[in-house]
Design a protein around this motif. Structure first.
Motif, short mmCIF file in Angstrom:
data_model
loop_
_atom_site.label_atom_id
_atom_site.label_comp_id
_atom_site.label_asym_id
_atom_site.label_seq_id
_atom_site.Cartn_x
_atom_site.Cartn_y
_atom_site.Cartn_z
N ILE A 129 -41.67 -23.79 5.59
CA ILE A 129 -42.25 -22.61 4.92
C ILE A 129 -41.78 -21.37 5.67
O ILE A 129 -41.98 -21.26 6.88
CB ILE A 129 -43.79 -22.68 4.91
CG1 ILE A 129 -44.25 -23.94 4.18
CG2 ILE A 129 -44.38 -21.43 4.27
CD1 ILE A 129 -45.74 -24.20 4.30
N GLU A 130 -41.18 -20.44 4.97
CA GLU A 130 -40.53 -19.31 5.63
C GLU A 130 -41.33 -18.02 5.60
O GLU A 130 -40.97 -17.06 6.29
CB GLU A 130 -39.16 -19.06 4.99
CG GLU A 130 -38.21 -20.26 5.13
CD GLU A 130 -36.86 -19.99 4.49
OE1 GLU A 130 -36.72 -18.94 3.82
OE2 GLU A 130 -35.96 -20.82 4.66
N HIS A 131 -42.42 -17.98 4.83
CA HIS A 131 -43.12 -16.71 4.64
C HIS A 131 -44.61 -16.86 4.94
O HIS A 131 -45.23 -17.87 4.61
CB HIS A 131 -42.95 -16.23 3.19
CG HIS A 131 -41.53 -15.99 2.78
ND1 HIS A 131 -40.92 -14.76 2.94
CD2 HIS A 131 -40.60 -16.82 2.25
CE1 HIS A 131 -39.67 -14.84 2.50
NE2 HIS A 131 -39.46 -16.08 2.08
N ILE A 132 -45.18 -15.80 5.53
CA ILE A 132 -46.61 -15.77 5.81
C ILE A 132 -47.14 -14.35 5.66
O ILE A 132 -46.47 -13.38 6.06
CB ILE A 132 -46.92 -16.31 7.23
CG1 ILE A 132 -48.44 -16.38 7.46
CG2 ILE A 132 -46.22 -15.49 8.31
CD1 ILE A 132 -48.82 -17.14 8.73
N VAL A 133 -48.31 -14.23 5.06
CA VAL A 133 -49.05 -12.96 4.99
C VAL A 133 -50.30 -13.13 5.84
O VAL A 133 -51.05 -14.09 5.68
CB VAL A 133 -49.45 -12.62 3.54
CG1 VAL A 133 -50.35 -11.39 3.51
CG2 VAL A 133 -48.21 -12.40 2.67
#
Length: 392
Positions: A129-133
């Motif tokens: 998983i490459e994205h995080i908020v």
């Protein structure tokens, strides 16, 4: 609006997390996998989501529940087991909205904010998983002078609470993860700008109102002493947060940090907010304002007022600091069409009236002391007074 994505989301049982989930369901076509602590949380989340649609006058569609999946974990210790179940679900991005909001429990804050975040980051790194908020707080800067930049913060000389320190540390975990991160920093969130509806825990402004309700509505106080500097307060309406959250998911670039707060030009001062409360609710003969908590002669005022001020001390101290936030991302989004209701004295009035109208204690107070309630209040600045204050 938003391309179809699948999010792994934490914190949907919390106030801002529930609002963020509503934003995703209302403004996007994306699917969400929700991490929850208890099976009972699942129905609570759905019920709250239905209510959000209902109060907006929008139909709740069956496809909303079809876009939500739940994964349960008991504690931070069992989080990794739960995350194993998520690996096969093709998650595109993590939305980390959970957090411990205890001001004082250092161990709990470290576990709930820093370690929880670390485990989610490690899961993302190991799962492709490459994205995080990450949903942080604007006060993660600690007490700084001048404009607070939309960048990572170094350790300040002083923090408002251990909570703000823990959120700053969690930001560093996210930013140093190698993931494409977006950090959102809302200020103090209050009810809807149109109706005053508020579904969160009673922190911040609501904690102040509860203090008034419980400690200053048992008897009539002719004079009330309050912290009330003439500087703007940093409030954010929940409808403005909801709109900004979904807009940021679509438009905020990776590796960005964004402050979410109302425009300073429309924001009332703490003194104005107190005068609104006093003029509409408790109606004393006069009020004496101090610029900061330490200026108040606590020994010389009534026991009940002293109890309220002590109860509210931390929040009064936070509100007394001049917070100046860079809002470059928000300003750009607003010019692009983001619907954002700034907090003003008029919109905060909706929140206050909703709170006061549901309070039996306030109703009893106004009935019992109707003959004493002042029609006009004299406002005094403690700096201009030379006399000693007598207990009211």
């Amino acid at each position: 609006m938003n391309t179809h994505r699948k999010y792994l989301m934490t914190g949907a049982t919390g106030y801002l997390g529930a609002t963020a989930l509503f934003a995703i369901m209302d403004d996007t076509q994306s699917d969400v996998v929700l991490l929850v602590r208890r099976v009972s949380d699942e129905q609570l989340i759905i019920d709250d989501l239905k209510l959000n649609f209902e109060v907006e006058g929008k139909p709740f569609k069956e496809e909303y529940t079809e876009r939500i999946r739940f994964v349960q974990f008991d504690s931070i210790g069992t989080l990794e087991i739960a995350l194993e179940k998520v690996k096969s679900l093709s998650i595109d991005e993590i939305l980390h909205c959970a957090g411990c909001v205890d001001y004082y429990d250092k161990e709990k804050l470290s576990s709930g904010n820093v370690e929880f975040t670390r485990k989610l980051v490690e899961f993302a790194q190991n799962s492709g998983i490459e994205h995080i908020v990450y949903l942080s707080t604007a006060m993660s800067s600690g007490y700084l002078q001048g404009e607070i930049a939309e960048t990572l913060h170094q350790e300040p000389e002083e923090d408002p609470t251990v909570y703000t320190s823990s959120k700053r540390k969690a930001e560093w975990v996210v930013a140093n993860s190698g993931l494409n991160y977006r950090i959102l920093r809302p200020t103090i969130v209050i009810g809807d700008s149109r109706t005053g509806r508020y579904t969160g825990k009673r922190y911040g402004l609501y904690q102040q109102w509860i203090g008034f309700e419980n400690l200053l509505c048992d008897r009539y106080h002719e004079t009330i002493h309050l912290v009330g500097p003439k500087q703007p307060l940093n409030f954010l309406h929940q409808d403005a947060f909801k709109n900004t959250f979904s807009y940021a998911l679509e438009n905020l670039a990776p590796n960005s940090i964004m402050h979410i707060t109302s425009a300073t030009g429309s924001a009332p001062t703490m003194r104005e907010v107190w005068m609104m409360w006093l003029g509409r609710v408790t109606c004393p003969q006069q009020v004496v304002f101090y610029d900061k908590f330490d200026d108040i002669p606590l020994r010389d005022i009534s026991t009940r007022q002293r109890a309220y001020l002590t109860f509210a001390a931390i929040n009064l101290e936070i509100a007394s600091h001049l917070w100046q936030f860079e809002t470059s991302h928000l300003d750009r989004f607003r010019t692009q069409g983001l619907q954002f209701a700034d907090a003003s004295l008029a919109t905060i009035t909706h929140c206050q009236e909703r709170f006061a109208s549901t309070s039996k204690k306030i109703a009893r107070y106004r009935q019992q002391f109707s003959d004493k309630l002042a029609k006009e209040i004299t406002s005094l600045d403690a700096k201009d007074l030379e006399q000693d204050f007598v207990s009211s």
